[in-house]
Design a protein around this motif. Sequence first.
Motif, PDB file in Angstrom:
ATOM      1  N   UNK A  34      15.637  -7.050   1.296  1.00  0.00           N
ATOM      2  CA  UNK A  34      16.634  -7.461   0.309  1.00  0.00           C
ATOM      3  C   UNK A  34      17.548  -6.262   0.092  1.00  0.00           C
ATOM      4  N   UNK A  35      18.654  -6.236   0.790  1.00  0.00           N
ATOM      5  CA  UNK A  35      19.608  -5.134   0.774  1.00  0.00           C
ATOM      6  C   UNK A  35      19.863  -4.638  -0.656  1.00  0.00           C
ATOM      7  N   UNK A  36      19.638  -3.330  -0.938  1.00  0.00           N
ATOM      8  CA  UNK A  36      19.296  -2.232  -0.047  1.00  0.00           C
ATOM      9  C   UNK A  36      17.801  -1.926   0.033  1.00  0.00           C
ATOM     10  N   UNK A  37      16.954  -2.823  -0.498  1.00  0.00           N
ATOM     11  CA  UNK A  37      15.511  -2.575  -0.473  1.00  0.00           C
ATOM     12  C   UNK A  37      14.952  -2.886   0.911  1.00  0.00           C
ATOM     13  N   UNK A  38      14.199  -1.943   1.456  1.00  0.00           N
ATOM     14  CA  UNK A  38      13.663  -2.071   2.805  1.00  0.00           C
ATOM     15  C   UNK A  38      12.207  -2.498   2.812  1.00  0.00           C
ATOM     16  N   UNK A  39      11.433  -2.020   1.828  1.00  0.00           N
ATOM     17  CA  UNK A  39       9.990  -2.262   1.850  1.00  0.00           C
ATOM     18  C   UNK A  39       9.417  -2.090   0.452  1.00  0.00           C
ATOM     19  N   UNK A  40       8.389  -2.891   0.142  1.00  0.00           N
ATOM     20  CA  UNK A  40       7.587  -2.669  -1.066  1.00  0.00           C
ATOM     21  C   UNK A  40       6.122  -2.843  -0.714  1.00  0.00           C
ATOM     22  N   UNK A  41       5.343  -1.794  -0.975  1.00  0.00           N
ATOM     23  CA  UNK A  41       3.896  -1.833  -0.800  1.00  0.00           C
ATOM     24  C   UNK A  41       3.222  -1.736  -2.159  1.00  0.00           C
ATOM     25  N   UNK A  42       2.161  -2.513  -2.349  1.00  0.00           N
ATOM     26  CA  UNK A  42       1.262  -2.344  -3.494  1.00  0.00           C
ATOM     27  C   UNK A  42      -0.072  -1.877  -2.957  1.00  0.00           C
ATOM     28  N   UNK A  43      -0.585  -0.775  -3.475  1.00  0.00           N
ATOM     29  CA  UNK A  43      -1.943  -0.335  -3.134  1.00  0.00           C
ATOM     30  C   UNK A  43      -2.800  -0.399  -4.396  1.00  0.00           C
ATOM     31  N   UNK A  44      -4.004  -0.934  -4.256  1.00  0.00           N
ATOM     32  CA  UNK A  44      -4.857  -1.136  -5.423  1.00  0.00           C
ATOM     33  C   UNK A  44      -6.301  -1.295  -4.988  1.00  0.00           C
ATOM     34  N   UNK A  45      -7.130  -0.317  -5.326  1.00  0.00           N
ATOM     35  CA  UNK A  45      -8.537  -0.405  -4.958  1.00  0.00           C
ATOM     36  C   UNK A  45      -9.370   0.556  -5.803  1.00  0.00           C
ATOM     37  N   UNK A  46     -10.598   0.134  -6.083  1.00  0.00           N
ATOM     38  CA  UNK A  46     -11.599   0.998  -6.709  1.00  0.00           C
ATOM     39  C   UNK A  46     -12.550   1.592  -5.680  1.00  0.00           C
ATOM     40  N   UNK A  47     -12.349   1.224  -4.416  1.00  0.00           N
ATOM     41  CA  UNK A  47     -13.219   1.687  -3.333  1.00  0.00           C
ATOM     42  C   UNK A  47     -12.537   2.849  -2.617  1.00  0.00           C
ATOM     43  N   UNK A  48     -13.094   4.063  -2.690  1.00  0.00           N
ATOM     44  CA  UNK A  48     -12.446   5.209  -2.038  1.00  0.00           C
ATOM     45  C   UNK A  48     -12.286   5.047  -0.537  1.00  0.00           C
ATOM     46  N   UNK A  49     -13.106   4.220   0.085  1.00  0.00           N
ATOM     47  CA  UNK A  49     -12.951   3.993   1.521  1.00  0.00           C
ATOM     48  C   UNK A  49     -11.605   3.346   1.859  1.00  0.00           C
ATOM     49  N   UNK A  50     -10.980   2.721   0.849  1.00  0.00           N
ATOM     50  CA  UNK A  50      -9.696   2.056   1.063  1.00  0.00           C
ATOM     51  C   UNK A  50      -8.507   3.013   0.968  1.00  0.00           C
ATOM     52  N   UNK A  51      -8.742   4.229   0.411  1.00  0.00           N
ATOM     53  CA  UNK A  51      -7.587   5.100   0.182  1.00  0.00           C
ATOM     54  C   UNK A  51      -7.816   6.581   0.456  1.00  0.00           C
ATOM     55  N   UNK A  52      -9.070   7.018   0.592  1.00  0.00           N
ATOM     56  CA  UNK A  52      -9.340   8.457   0.578  1.00  0.00           C
ATOM     57  C   UNK A  52      -8.712   9.200   1.760  1.00  0.00           C
ATOM     58  N   UNK A  53      -8.470   8.518   2.890  1.00  0.00           N
ATOM     59  CA  UNK A  53      -7.872   9.188   4.049  1.00  0.00           C
ATOM     60  C   UNK A  53      -6.379   9.464   3.853  1.00  0.00           C
ATOM     61  N   UNK A  54      -5.747   8.772   2.909  1.00  0.00           N
ATOM     62  CA  UNK A  54      -4.391   9.073   2.505  1.00  0.00           C
ATOM     63  C   UNK A  54      -3.330   8.897   3.582  1.00  0.00           C
ATOM     64  N   UNK A  55      -2.241   9.634   3.376  1.00  0.00           N
ATOM     65  CA  UNK A  55      -1.083   9.578   4.281  1.00  0.00           C
ATOM     66  C   UNK A  55      -0.799  10.982   4.805  1.00  0.00           C
ATOM     67  N   UNK A  56      -1.445  11.368   5.915  1.00  0.00           N
ATOM     68  CA  UNK A  56      -1.192  12.704   6.477  1.00  0.00           C
ATOM     69  C   UNK A  56       0.267  12.881   6.870  1.00  0.00           C
ATOM     70  N   UNK A  57       0.630  14.099   7.255  1.00  0.00           N
ATOM     71  CA  UNK A  57       2.023  14.458   7.515  1.00  0.00           C
ATOM     72  C   UNK A  57       2.715  13.469   8.448  1.00  0.00           C
ATOM     73  N   UNK A  58       3.891  12.997   8.019  1.00  0.00           N
ATOM     74  CA  UNK A  58       4.683  12.040   8.790  1.00  0.00           C
ATOM     75  C   UNK A  58       6.158  12.220   8.422  1.00  0.00           C
ATOM     76  N   UNK A  59       7.082  11.814   9.305  1.00  0.00           N
ATOM     77  CA  UNK A  59       8.509  12.036   9.061  1.00  0.00           C
ATOM     78  C   UNK A  59       9.205  10.831   8.447  1.00  0.00           C
TER      79      UNK A  59
END
Length: 284
Positions: A34-59
């Motif tokens: 939806x111009x100018x919006x490109x993306x929307x993510x929702x993250x939601x968890x109580x389980x660390x296995x779902x998020x603990x690895x995170x987002x390592x370095x990226x461009x």
Amino acid sequence: MIRNIQAIIPGIATSDGAGVKLRRSLGGQQQVRLDPFLMLDEFSSNDPNDYVAGFPAHPHRGFETVTYMLEGHMLHEDHLGNQGHLKTGGVQWMTAGRGIIHSEMPQQVSGAMRGFQLWINLPAAEKMKPAGYQDIQVEDIPKATLPHGGFVKVIAGTYAADGKTVAGPIQGITTAPLFLDVHLPANAEFEHRIPKELNAFLYIYEGELEVGGPMRPAPKQAAIVLGDGDLLKIKAGAQGAQLIVLAALPLHEPVVQYGPFVMNTRAEIEQAIDDYQNNRFAVS
């Protein structure tokens, strides 16, 4: 004129980064934007296995990323030397511009991690501007109390009611973004004027909501694209509702995307890949 529901884009379960589980609505499929919006993510968890690895370095190149943390703690670091702690209620507003390499890593190994990441396109004239970064702490985000007991957090743009205007910390951007986090108690109604020139959508993350005139039920965990008009009118259900309201001026420019690069032409994408592979982002 009241804005009614024009389209519903359900959040699709996926993963990103090093395996962080999330739901992607806008941007879940090519051209679903939806111009100018490109993306929307929702993250939601109580389980660390779902998020603990995170987002390592990226461009990134060519747009802005906005991370709004409802619950949790992440650390941002980038190749320009910026470092910031994104904690519950805070916002990270990053302008990738001509190039940035960053990481977003959880600083917790248990408990809830919950929030949103939004991508907003930059106009062609600004895609190669220097990268920038803002950390906005929860205490720096103004909150407007509503007459019925709810409240509105104003992250970008302004909220006006009863002769008072509350301005968020993000101002002066070409696309004039509006970013509100609205909390409504049971059966409460809410209205807000959104200029007709702006494209707008909602995302309900708690409770139930009706939208428009006449009212129409809107689902949770979906981008609710609003049609023409200049007035948002909503009503919470019996359990209340929590939602984000997003609007901005469309750019009406071609979009060519390759992963984390968003430009106007294929040649610009190829240049972005070449610059990244040859370490030219490091001198941005």
